[in-house]
Structure formats: C-alpha cells, structure tokens
Design an enzyme around this catalytic site. Sequence first.
Site, short mmCIF file in Angstrom:
data_model
loop_
_atom_site.label_atom_id
_atom_site.label_comp_id
_atom_site.label_asym_id
_atom_site.label_seq_id
_atom_site.Cartn_x
_atom_site.Cartn_y
_atom_site.Cartn_z
N LYS A 1 0.85 -1.19 0.00
CA LYS A 1 0.00 0.00 0.00
C LYS A 1 0.89 1.24 0.00
CE LYS A 1 -4.49 0.38 2.18
NZ LYS A 1 -5.15 0.55 3.48
C1 E4P Z 1 -8.61 1.19 3.61
O1 E4P Z 1 -7.74 0.59 3.03
C2 E4P Z 1 -8.39 1.93 4.87
O2 E4P Z 1 -7.65 1.10 5.73
C3 E4P Z 1 -9.67 2.26 5.58
O3 E4P Z 1 -10.80 1.91 4.83
C4 E4P Z 1 -9.72 3.63 6.18
O4 E4P Z 1 -10.98 3.86 6.76
P1 E4P Z 1 -11.29 5.09 7.73
O5 E4P Z 1 -11.42 6.33 6.90
O6 E4P Z 1 -12.60 4.74 8.38
O7 E4P Z 1 -10.15 5.16 8.71
#
Ligand code: E4P
Length: 213
Positions: free
Chosen positions: A83
């Site tokens: 990522k």
């Molecule tokens: C996705 O890859 C992220 O880890 C996640 O969906 C972030 O979500 P949030 O905005 O609720 O922290």
Amino acid sequence: MELYLDSAIIEEVEEINSWGIISGITTNPTLIAKAGKDFKETVIKICEIIKGPVSAEVTCEDLEGMIKQGKEIARWHDSIVIKLPCNVNGLKACKELSNDGIQTNLTLCFSVNQALLCSAAGASFISPFIGRLEDINHNGIELIREIKEVFEKHNIKTKIIAASVRTPEHVSASALAGADIATIPYTLFDKLINHPLTEKGIEKFMSDWKKTI
Ligand code: E4P
C-alpha cells in the site's frame, strides 16, 4: 463485488474468515497500531489465515525509503500487496515496484485524476475513501462511480477498492457504483447480515415446528 476485511486484529480476521465470505484484507498504520502487535508478525499471520491479497502499507515517506520498505515487506509473503499513498512519491514507488512484479494498492484516493495517474503508474488496486470524503461533505459513492466509468471507457485494469466504508449503505451503494471490492470494518459485518425480519421469521418457524414434535 468482492468483500475484504479492513482490520489487523487477528481474532477479527479469524472470525470473519470463518464466515467464508472474504477474499482479502486491508490494513493501514492506524489499524496496525490499534492491533498493538509487531507489524511483520501481524501481517505474516494474516497472510497465513487468508487465501487472498493482504495490503500492508509503507511507513517511509521519502522515495528511496518507500521503495526499499515496499520491496522488503513484499518478501514477507506471496499474498502481500504494498500500500502506497496517492502522491508523487507513491506514484514513483508504484512504478518501480510494479516493474518488479510487486502488487500495489494506492491508498487515500480522493479524485478521478489521482486514480488515473495511479493506474498509469501500474497500480494493481486503487482505494477511494468514501467515509472521509463524506466527512467533508463530498459524495464518495459518486467518486467510485466516476472512476469505474473512466476505467471502463479506457479499458484500465486497476481494481477499485471502496475504502473508508462506514455504513451498510456504503457497501450496497459501492456494489451498485461498480467497485470491484469493498473493504469493510469488522463491526459492520454484523449489520450487513442481521435483519429483524429474518430473526422474527426464524422465531416463528421454530415455534411452529416445535408444535409438531
Ligand atoms: C482502507 O484501506 C483503509 O484502511 C480504511 O478503509 C480507512 O478507513 P477510515 O477512513 O474509516 O479510517
């Protein structure tokens, strides 16, 4: 639309995996910190539980560090997807890692243009954040729909992961908007499957059945 769990807590991964419905996991530095265990051990353990892609995010912000860390994390397990942030260094690192055959998930995407540039850099996945867009009064589902339309029009193969999913409506609307995947927090899964009419129906069936025995 495939379903991923958005968590780094092993018990949560085991529980939702036991439902037989998820095909991948996403994590991020916040989720790893919340899980409170060693980053590498946690990611490897998740990879051993789940048959499918497991996103692990780089924590270096400079390009050299990002590439080095991305290559290092990718060696931990074959299922790992690196990522990277949707910024200039993220694009450069994405190009380098994808040239090396490493899968990438470009995260914190808030616009069609970011999605276009990430796909051009060879991203395997792009993660538009629905909830965080709604936090600033923008339409996250519309962004998913637009990215889908652009990707279809231009035959772009990067998969769209609906991320920052917070409500049951986000899940169904992401599916309707054409997301390839939705990554969903643990507590939301109960809300997706449970329905008061299902519970009521089971109670009635069971009480009628018991009258016959
Ligand atoms: C996705 O890859 C992220 O880890 C996640 O969906 C972030 O979500 P949030 O905005 O609720 O922290």
